[in-house]
Design a protein around this motif. Structure first.
Motif: not given
Length: 346
Positions: A57, A121, A123, A125, A151-153, A158, A289, A318, A321
């Motif tokens: 990440w 990826e 993420h 929600h 992941s970006n997190y 998350l 995305d 996000d 991103r």
């Protein structure tokens, strides 16, 4: 020490991880790319065989895709599967609903005989995805399948919604205790530095101009069970207004349908993103995305600059991103963007 790597001690590294280490490092060495210190630390971590797999990440544009895709390509077996997070859980839920079968059986259908799985990826929600994720990870790890996830997190971030965070805690605990959590630390956003592209999403354009009224009759499309209005459809290209795709209660399934149907999409009458309310802006982020991940060219006519999404009163979680992904679109001069099938310029 300060590298953001959560290490586990194990005497039983996964055989596929062990076999992948050498080819992975060789492929990166042959690429001719110069990596920064944080990227080198992440590469070293992925080169160390572990029992179950890796969770990589970090911020947008830091090279997660390059590093993880090189690792996946280096895995010396054809028994490997790659899934985008959105696609996997959409397909899993559809499989369970359609076949009315237990989660475990649906998972086995999707994974087949894979001995390595790449989840791209992360993420989360949707709390339902969080519940499915826990079961998926347990099943994959119990079967000895090597996991690679990006992941970006950080795992703890998350599912930030406090209403659902505790329900997602089991998935967080599995990631932290069973996977090697590797933080690709701060540094240059290489997506901004190397924004030019020759194909796919990056060949799209962003045109800033005052929106004009659009009275083109709508063309109705049945997108995964929802009716979507298009302003023009010709072959494998389509034109939509921002309101058509983002002001309506559409979800990722509808955007995935669009990406499957069309080779290029034009989005017109996009307001200044800083002025857009939370829900339409969140849908816009989901749309970007999906089109980016599916590499679908996007041409946008908007009232403001693409970076204005960061100045919204309630930006999507996000937003950074999304801004980075939008930065790959070429800035175009104001003027007619596209001629739709009725012959009107928009």
């Amino acid at each position: 020490m300060g590298l953001g790597i959560h290490r586990r001690t194990t005497n039983e590294p996964n055989n596929i991880a062990r076999a992948s280490s050498g080819p992975f490092r060789a492929a990166l060495g042959d690429s001719g790319i110069t990596f920064d210190n944080a990227q080198i630390a992440a590469i070293d971590a992925l080169s160390t065989p572990v029992r179950h797999g890796y969770y990589l990440w970090g911020d947008v544009g830091r090279g997660k895709s390059l590093i993880s895709e090189t690792y996946f390509a280096a895995i010396p077996t054809d028994r490997k599967r790659r899934f985008h997070f959105h696609d996997f859980f959409r397909d899993l839920q559809a499989q369970i609903t359609r076949e009315r079968e237990p989660l475990e059986r649906s998972l086995r259908r999707l994974l087949g005989n894979a001995r390595a799985v790449f989840f791209d990826e992360f993420h989360v929600h949707d709390v339902a995805d969080g519940v499915y994720l826990s079961a998926t990870l347990k099943s994959v790890l119990d079967d000895g399948i090597l996991v690679l996830a990006t992941s970006n997190y950080a795992p703890e971030d998350l599912m930030p919604n406090p209403l659902y965070h505790e329900r997602f805690r089991p998935a967080i605990d599995i990631i932290r205790t069973e996977l090697e959590v590797v933080h690709l630390g701060e540094g240059q956003d290489y997506r901004l530095k190397h924004a030019a592209a020759t194909r796919g999403f990056g060949t799209g354009t962003w045109r800033t101009q005052t929106p004009v009224a659009n009275d083109t009759p709508a063309i109705e499309l049945n997108a995964a069970g929802h009716i979507i209005s298009a302003r023009g459809v010709e072959g494998d290209t389509a034109v939509f207004t921002f309101s058509d795709l983002c002001a309506q209660p559409l979800g990722v399934a509808q955007y995935l349908w669009l990406a499957q149907q069309f080779r290029a999409i034009t989005l017109i009458s996009v307001p200044d993103l800083a002025s857009v309310d939370r829900d339409p802006l969140a849908r816009f982020a989901n749309l970007i995305d999906v089109l980016y991940d599916r590499d679908i060219p996007l041409h946008v006519s908007a009232a403001g600059e693409r970076s204005r999404i960061l100045e919204a009163s309630e930006p999507p979680r996000d937003a950074k991103r999304i801004a980075s992904r939008l930065s790959t679109l070429t800035l175009a001069q104001a003027g007619p963007l596209v001629r739709n099938v009725s012959g009107n310029c928009t």
